[in-house]
Design a protein around this motif. Structure first.
Motif, mmCIF file in Angstrom:
data_model
loop_
_atom_site.group_PDB
_atom_site.id
_atom_site.type_symbol
_atom_site.label_atom_id
_atom_site.label_comp_id
_atom_site.label_asym_id
_atom_site.label_seq_id
_atom_site.Cartn_x
_atom_site.Cartn_y
_atom_site.Cartn_z
ATOM 1 N N LEU A 86 11.225 9.149 0.695
ATOM 2 C CA LEU A 86 10.487 10.323 0.243
ATOM 3 C C LEU A 86 11.310 11.597 0.196
ATOM 4 N N ALA A 87 12.534 11.590 0.679
ATOM 5 C CA ALA A 87 13.320 12.824 0.796
ATOM 6 C C ALA A 87 13.484 13.540 -0.539
ATOM 7 N N GLY A 88 13.983 12.865 -1.543
ATOM 8 C CA GLY A 88 14.198 13.492 -2.844
ATOM 9 C C GLY A 88 12.901 13.934 -3.491
ATOM 10 N N LEU A 89 11.865 13.124 -3.338
ATOM 11 C CA LEU A 89 10.582 13.454 -3.955
ATOM 12 C C LEU A 89 9.920 14.650 -3.269
ATOM 13 N N LEU A 90 10.123 14.790 -1.964
ATOM 14 C CA LEU A 90 9.576 15.950 -1.255
ATOM 15 C C LEU A 90 10.283 17.236 -1.663
#
Length: 96
Positions: free
Chosen positions: A8-12
């Motif tokens: 989820l890092a990039g999407l967050l």
């Protein structure tokens, strides 16, 4: 838990960029200040996601199974998608 963070890092960061650009556009509509702020937040977001992607690519630990390998590829793909989406969201404000 670690896998969720990488997934989820990039999407967050993409979501944070979206809200930041929306807030800037609402507070300073059509001003030169808004363009500079959008440029700043776009460059910052692309840089953060780029560092996350670099970390994911350079990670040397081997995935324990096929699911771990798939999650690793999915995490990298999510970061690559986030970079494209952040750039796409920032361009209209900068080209107008």
């Amino acid at each position: 838990m670690k896998n969720w963070m990488f997934l989820l890092a990039g999407l967050l960061v993409w979501a944070a960029h979206f809200f930041g650009v929306y807030i800037i556009g609402s507070l300073f509509p059509g001003t030169e200040l808004a363009r500079w702020l959008v440029l700043g937040i776009t460059l910052l977001s692309v840089g953060v996601v780029g560092l996350i992607l670099l970390f994911l690519v350079r990670r040397t630990e081997a995935p324990p199974d096929a699911l771990g390998g798939w999650l690793s590829v999915l995490s990298r793909s999510g970061c690559a998608l986030a970079i494209v989406a952040i750039t796409y969201q920032g361009l209209p404000a900068l080209l107008a």
